[in-house]
Design an enzyme around this catalytic site. Structure first.
Site, short mmCIF file in Angstrom:
data_model
loop_
_atom_site.label_atom_id
_atom_site.label_comp_id
_atom_site.label_asym_id
_atom_site.label_seq_id
_atom_site.Cartn_x
_atom_site.Cartn_y
_atom_site.Cartn_z
N ARG A 99 0.81 -1.22 0.00
CA ARG A 99 0.00 0.00 0.00
C ARG A 99 0.85 1.28 0.00
O ARG A 99 0.56 2.22 -0.73
CB ARG A 99 -0.94 0.00 1.21
CG ARG A 99 -1.95 1.13 1.22
CD ARG A 99 -2.99 0.99 0.14
NE ARG A 99 -2.64 1.62 -1.12
CZ ARG A 99 -3.02 1.16 -2.29
NH1 ARG A 99 -3.74 0.05 -2.40
NH2 ARG A 99 -2.67 1.79 -3.40
N LYS A 134 0.09 24.72 -2.94
CA LYS A 134 -1.10 23.92 -2.63
C LYS A 134 -0.77 22.44 -2.83
O LYS A 134 -1.20 21.80 -3.78
CB LYS A 134 -2.26 24.36 -3.51
CG LYS A 134 -2.69 25.79 -3.24
CD LYS A 134 -3.76 26.27 -4.22
CE LYS A 134 -4.14 27.71 -3.94
NZ LYS A 134 -5.14 28.23 -4.91
N LYS A 166 1.57 39.82 -1.39
CA LYS A 166 0.17 39.82 -1.80
C LYS A 166 -0.59 40.99 -1.17
O LYS A 166 -0.01 41.82 -0.47
CB LYS A 166 -0.48 38.48 -1.43
CG LYS A 166 0.13 37.29 -2.15
CD LYS A 166 -0.72 36.05 -1.98
CE LYS A 166 -0.21 34.91 -2.84
NZ LYS A 166 -1.13 33.75 -2.84
N GLU A 195 2.05 40.61 -6.20
CA GLU A 195 0.74 40.32 -6.80
C GLU A 195 -0.02 41.62 -6.99
O GLU A 195 -0.12 42.43 -6.05
CB GLU A 195 -0.04 39.38 -5.89
CG GLU A 195 -1.42 39.02 -6.41
CD GLU A 195 -2.19 38.17 -5.43
OE1 GLU A 195 -2.27 36.95 -5.65
OE2 GLU A 195 -2.69 38.73 -4.43
N ASP A 216 -3.17 39.04 -11.01
CA ASP A 216 -4.22 38.27 -10.33
C ASP A 216 -5.58 38.52 -10.96
O ASP A 216 -6.13 39.63 -10.89
CB ASP A 216 -4.25 38.64 -8.85
CG ASP A 216 -5.27 37.83 -8.07
OD1 ASP A 216 -5.43 36.63 -8.37
OD2 ASP A 216 -5.92 38.41 -7.18
#
Length: 278
Positions: A99, A134, A166, A195, A216
């Site tokens: 597994r 992510k 950001k 950004e 963005d």
């Protein structure tokens, strides 16, 4: 970009085996300790093979005598119903390792396969597709390796190797110019990306001396305008609401990079199967 190391792989494997085996594989004890077998792993769908080193490390950690014999190289295209590898040894160990070995192989092959597909959609445009942060916790280096294996590229590895300023950073710092100035002071030599959400903010980032600007959620026309305004004075990266349907159009605006969280966030594992032959 930091290279993937054997230590990275071994750390992944130790964690995977610890959570799976725990105090011991009680089901494997049903099999006589002296029993041996040959296992064959096949793919049930087309894809890109990625993760051989993790598979080898899993089997070696469970029993050093288990050495997979591979029928395909890392990065190869693999066809549905084809054999990926066979491995022979103690039956208990084969089933204990199964597994964890397949979990690595199906995840990383699935990631590489998705990246290969996305890269094919922008072939010939010159744009480079980037991943994001992510990723699955604990498997970032592994997934980012798979991104490269599939023909895409890595953005920053984490919060430590490049600035990505950001909206909230800009607000807390008192503006784009102040944020860029502080970044240059805090860590000279580290790449600084800002950004922006408008062409006005793009001008501010350009004047502040950013190395790269992330556009963005810009419209296609605004991206084209941004490319014209910048005129190669810094790198442009498109991001936000980019899908398979509009990816090629975004690439054709002339931006240098497109970042897509789906390369790692929405990966579907490749369908693999292991069967004992004797």
């Amino acid at each position: 970009m930091p290279a993937l190391t054997d230590t990275d792989i071994q750390d992944n494997v130790r964690a995977a085996l610890a959570e799976d085996i725990g105090s011991g594989d009680i089901t494997a004890t049903l099999i006589p300790a002296s029993a041996t077998a040959t296992a064959r792993v096949i793919t049930r769908e087309n894809g890109i093979l990625c993760g051989r080193a993790w598979v080898d490390a899993v089997f070696a950690a469970v029993d050093p005598s288990l050495r997979p014999e591979w029928a395909a190289a890392e990065g190869d295209r693999i066809a549905a119903d084809s054999t990926l590898f066979t491995v022979r040894g103690p039956a208990r160990a084969l089933l204990t390792a199964e597994r964890s070995a397949l979990n690595f192989l199906q995840l990383l092959s699935g990631t590489a396969t998705r990246c290969h597909h996305y890269a094919s959609l922008v072939a010939g445009t010159g744009v480079r597709l980037l991943d994001t942060r992510k990723t699955i916790p604990g498997l970032r280096n592994a997934q980012k390796y798979a991104v490269r294996c599939g023909g895409c590229h890595n953005h920053r590895m984490g919060l430590y190797d490049a600035f990505l300023i950001k909206e909230n950073h800009i607000s807390a710092c008192g503006g784009i110019a102040a944020a860029v100035r502080e970044a240059r002071s805090v860590a000279p030599g580290k790449p600084v990306e800002v950004e922006v959400e408008s062409l006005d903010e793009l001008q501010q980032a350009l004047s502040a001396g950013a190395d790269r600007v992330m556009l963005d959620n810009f419209s296609l026309q605004d991206m084209r305008d941004a490319v014209a305004v910048v005129a190669r004075r810094l790198e442009l990266e498109a991001s936000g609401n980019i899908t398979e349907a509009n990816l090629r159009s975004v690439a054709e605006t002339g931006v240098d990079f497109i970042s897509i969280g789906a390369l790692t966030k929405d990966t579907r594992a490749l369908d693999l199967s292991m069967r004992l032959l004797d």
